[in-house]
Design a protein around this motif. Sequence first.
Motif, PDB file in Angstrom:
ATOM      1  N   HIS A 186      35.995   0.178  64.497  1.00 12.74           N
ATOM      2  CA  HIS A 186      36.003   1.519  63.917  1.00 12.74           C
ATOM      3  C   HIS A 186      34.913   1.709  62.870  1.00 12.74           C
ATOM      4  O   HIS A 186      35.181   2.144  61.747  1.00 12.74           O
ATOM      5  CB  HIS A 186      37.379   1.853  63.326  1.00 12.74           C
ATOM      6  CG  HIS A 186      37.819   3.245  63.613  1.00 12.74           C
ATOM      7  ND1 HIS A 186      38.064   4.173  62.633  1.00 12.74           N
ATOM      8  CD2 HIS A 186      38.017   3.878  64.782  1.00 12.74           C
ATOM      9  CE1 HIS A 186      38.425   5.310  63.193  1.00 12.74           C
ATOM     10  NE2 HIS A 186      38.401   5.158  64.489  1.00 12.74           N
ATOM     11  N   ASN A 189      34.784   1.300  58.429  1.00  9.08           N
ATOM     12  CA  ASN A 189      36.073   1.399  57.718  1.00  9.08           C
ATOM     13  C   ASN A 189      36.108   0.341  56.613  1.00  9.08           C
ATOM     14  O   ASN A 189      35.241  -0.552  56.553  1.00  9.08           O
ATOM     15  CB  ASN A 189      37.209   1.201  58.717  1.00  9.08           C
ATOM     16  CG  ASN A 189      37.125  -0.169  59.330  1.00  9.08           C
ATOM     17  OD1 ASN A 189      37.605  -1.139  58.783  1.00  9.08           O
ATOM     18  ND2 ASN A 189      36.439  -0.285  60.464  1.00  9.08           N
ATOM     19  N   HIS A 221      45.163   1.530  54.616  1.00  7.64           N
ATOM     20  CA  HIS A 221      44.350   1.110  55.775  1.00  7.64           C
ATOM     21  C   HIS A 221      45.316   0.528  56.814  1.00  7.64           C
ATOM     22  O   HIS A 221      46.249   1.219  57.240  1.00  7.64           O
ATOM     23  CB  HIS A 221      43.276   0.136  55.270  1.00  7.64           C
ATOM     24  CG  HIS A 221      42.180  -0.207  56.221  1.00  7.64           C
ATOM     25  ND1 HIS A 221      41.959   0.429  57.415  1.00  7.64           N
ATOM     26  CD2 HIS A 221      41.204  -1.176  56.150  1.00  7.64           C
ATOM     27  CE1 HIS A 221      40.910  -0.105  58.032  1.00  7.64           C
ATOM     28  NE2 HIS A 221      40.440  -1.095  57.286  1.00  7.64           N
ATOM     29  N   HIS A 260      43.047  11.030  57.784  1.00  8.79           N
ATOM     30  CA  HIS A 260      41.958  10.093  58.057  1.00  8.79           C
ATOM     31  C   HIS A 260      40.743  10.440  57.218  1.00  8.79           C
ATOM     32  O   HIS A 260      40.491  11.612  56.933  1.00  8.79           O
ATOM     33  CB  HIS A 260      41.575  10.109  59.552  1.00  8.79           C
ATOM     34  CG  HIS A 260      40.881   8.865  59.951  1.00  8.79           C
ATOM     35  ND1 HIS A 260      39.519   8.717  59.852  1.00  8.79           N
ATOM     36  CD2 HIS A 260      41.365   7.687  60.412  1.00  8.79           C
ATOM     37  CE1 HIS A 260      39.191   7.492  60.250  1.00  8.79           C
ATOM     38  NE2 HIS A 260      40.292   6.844  60.591  1.00  8.79           N
ATOM     39  N   ALA A 261      39.989   9.406  56.846  1.00  8.16           N
ATOM     40  CA  ALA A 261      38.806   9.621  56.012  1.00  8.16           C
ATOM     41  C   ALA A 261      37.671  10.300  56.793  1.00  8.16           C
ATOM     42  O   ALA A 261      36.831  10.986  56.203  1.00  8.16           O
ATOM     43  CB  ALA A 261      38.329   8.294  55.442  1.00  8.16           C
ATOM     44  N   ARG A 269      42.929   7.917  69.147  1.00  5.22           N
ATOM     45  CA  ARG A 269      43.796   6.783  69.503  1.00  5.22           C
ATOM     46  C   ARG A 269      45.257   7.201  69.513  1.00  5.22           C
ATOM     47  O   ARG A 269      46.080   6.572  70.170  1.00  5.22           O
ATOM     48  CB  ARG A 269      43.564   5.630  68.510  1.00  5.22           C
ATOM     49  CG  ARG A 269      42.128   5.132  68.509  1.00  5.22           C
ATOM     50  CD  ARG A 269      41.822   4.243  67.322  1.00  5.22           C
ATOM     51  NE  ARG A 269      41.905   4.962  66.051  1.00  5.22           N
ATOM     52  CZ  ARG A 269      41.612   4.421  64.867  1.00  5.22           C
ATOM     53  NH1 ARG A 269      41.225   3.162  64.793  1.00  5.22           N
ATOM     54  NH2 ARG A 269      41.701   5.132  63.761  1.00  5.22           N
ATOM     55  N   PHE A 332      47.008  -6.049  64.220  1.00  4.75           N
ATOM     56  CA  PHE A 332      45.763  -5.309  63.966  1.00  4.75           C
ATOM     57  C   PHE A 332      44.627  -6.319  63.691  1.00  4.75           C
ATOM     58  O   PHE A 332      43.509  -6.199  64.214  1.00  4.75           O
ATOM     59  CB  PHE A 332      46.008  -4.385  62.761  1.00  4.75           C
ATOM     60  CG  PHE A 332      45.045  -3.240  62.553  1.00  4.75           C
ATOM     61  CD1 PHE A 332      43.740  -3.281  62.995  1.00  4.75           C
ATOM     62  CD2 PHE A 332      45.461  -2.099  61.856  1.00  4.75           C
ATOM     63  CE1 PHE A 332      42.864  -2.230  62.767  1.00  4.75           C
ATOM     64  CE2 PHE A 332      44.596  -1.035  61.620  1.00  4.75           C
ATOM     65  CZ  PHE A 332      43.298  -1.110  62.068  1.00  4.75           C
ATOM     66  N   ARG A 336      41.081  -6.411  65.442  1.00  7.91           N
ATOM     67  CA  ARG A 336      39.911  -5.981  64.670  1.00  7.91           C
ATOM     68  C   ARG A 336      38.954  -7.134  64.374  1.00  7.91           C
ATOM     69  O   ARG A 336      37.781  -6.895  64.047  1.00  7.91           O
ATOM     70  CB  ARG A 336      40.376  -5.273  63.395  1.00  7.91           C
ATOM     71  CG  ARG A 336      39.296  -4.672  62.510  1.00  7.91           C
ATOM     72  CD  ARG A 336      38.413  -3.645  63.212  1.00  7.91           C
ATOM     73  NE  ARG A 336      39.114  -2.479  63.749  1.00  7.91           N
ATOM     74  CZ  ARG A 336      39.405  -1.369  63.072  1.00  7.91           C
ATOM     75  NH1 ARG A 336      39.043  -1.268  61.813  1.00  7.91           N
ATOM     76  NH2 ARG A 336      40.037  -0.357  63.669  1.00  7.91           N
TER      77      ARG A 336
HETATM   78  O1  OAA Z   1      38.045   4.239  59.918  1.00  8.70           O
HETATM   79  C1  OAA Z   1      38.852   4.151  58.984  1.00  8.70           C
HETATM   80  O2  OAA Z   1      38.608   4.508  57.804  1.00  8.70           O
HETATM   81  C2  OAA Z   1      40.204   3.598  59.208  1.00  8.70           C
HETATM   82  C3  OAA Z   1      40.547   3.420  60.636  1.00  8.70           C
HETATM   83  O3  OAA Z   1      40.984   4.335  61.311  1.00  8.70           O
HETATM   84  C4  OAA Z   1      40.316   2.126  61.256  1.00  8.70           C
HETATM   85  O4  OAA Z   1      39.760   1.223  60.603  1.00  8.70           O
HETATM   86  O5  OAA Z   1      40.687   1.939  62.430  1.00  8.70           O
END
Ligand code: OAA
Length: 375
Positions: A186, A189, A221, A260-261, A269, A332, A336
């Motif tokens: 993403h 982030n 987050h 969301h930022a 999603r 997560f 990630r």
């Molecule tokens: O992008 C962001 O600030 C947070 C987010 O949705 C992610 O990390 O999946």
Amino acid sequence: MADQPVSSTGLRGQSAGSTALCTVGKTGSGLTYRGYDIAELAEKAKFEEVAYLLLKGKLPNQAELAAYITRLKGLRGLPQALKAVLEQIPASAHPMDVMRTGASMLGNLETEQSFDEQQDVSDRLVAVLPSIICYWYRYSHDGVRIETETDDESVGAHFLHLLHGEAPSELHARVMNVSLILYAEHEFNASTFTARVCASTLSDLHSCVTGAIGSLRGPLHGGANEAAMEMIENWTSPDEAERKILGMLERKEKIMGFGHAIYRESDPRNAIIKEWSKRLAEDVGDSVLYPVSERVEAVMWREKNLFCNADFFHASAYHFMDIPTKLFTPIFVCSRVTGWCAHVFEQRENNRIIRPSADYVGPEKSVWVPIEERD
Ligand SMILES: O=C([O-])CC(=O)C(=O)O
Ligand SMILES: CC(=O)SCCNC(=O)CCNC(=O)[C@H](O)C(C)(C)COP(=O)(O)OP(=O)(O)OC[C@H]1O[C@@H](n2cnc3c(N)ncnc32)[C@H](O)[C@@H]1OP(=O)(O)O
């Protein structure tokens, strides 16, 4: 920060570098990994294919994917010294702290000696993080020392197998696959930016990932999926949920799993995981949690124009698969880590130490007072 307009705090709207990995919210709500749309990836890809795409730069062909899956399967074992550390961590610990310690300990045992090893280190992390969390969880909660080297074809099935002690159903393996794809990457982030800042000092990959885990842990987050579950599980009907949400909004409380930022219209999603949550609700015969979640979504949109982010329907989806709430954010991490590592590679390829400036708002000149004369 007192004099700064709110819109620019948190570096919002400012570019902090470039990436070829991902676009977020380019048309208000879109998400792509290396140009591939998230909806297509979630429908057609295996998580391992997406990991390959992010880490090696292109989609694998059949032979490459088969070799990659075999490779990951062979990297699931835990060194004895890491098991010994995990066995010391009490059941009361937060699993994200276990993840952080696990990644850090692995860095002591299998230190990245040179950047030439970065692909190997990242493959190892992708393969072993589910083993780390499940080994600790089963040892601390059930008193069993599990064998982490399963023969499951996918990271998601491996995780569920270790957690529940039996291979998952096809439906559960499928949902885990989708979930891991949705969470993989993403852009800049908070946790990924943490990893890149760490990488920019030319630090090692384990340090970058350990720092990123710490950033992901917070409820603003990655921790939001757990926080959302802790909120919705208290409500026994959609009407009760609506009353409680209205009260929270009146008290100006944050509703976890919303907003969301970057996205302004929706988080792409959400529609995908929501659909799977619905399928799982039908599968388990749920008549409370899913309707409660839907009502919360409707009320938040009606009252505040705030939409569900990736975390909100992940809460019910994971719950329906019998995953303990405190393991939501560690899943997560298992996903990630692919995005984090890919960003570290990118940072290393074109590095300059990340070192922004600050606007000083402290006293102009301070006069030294000897300690015995201070109030
Ligand atoms: O992008 C962001 O600030 C947070 C987010 O949705 C992610 O990390 O999946
Ligand atoms: C995978 C992920 O990490 S996705 C994000 C997961 N985090 C959460 O779900 C936590 C809840 N959400 C939030 O705290 C925020 O929406 C964040 C942290 C995601 C984004 O923060 P920001 O960029 O500062 O949000 P944004 O500028 O859009 O906020 C606008 C307004 O909406 C409010 N708002 C935003 N989200 C929420 C929410 N979830 N509940 C209530 N109000 C909210 C803000 O307080 C702000 O109000 P104000 O103008 O009166 O101060």
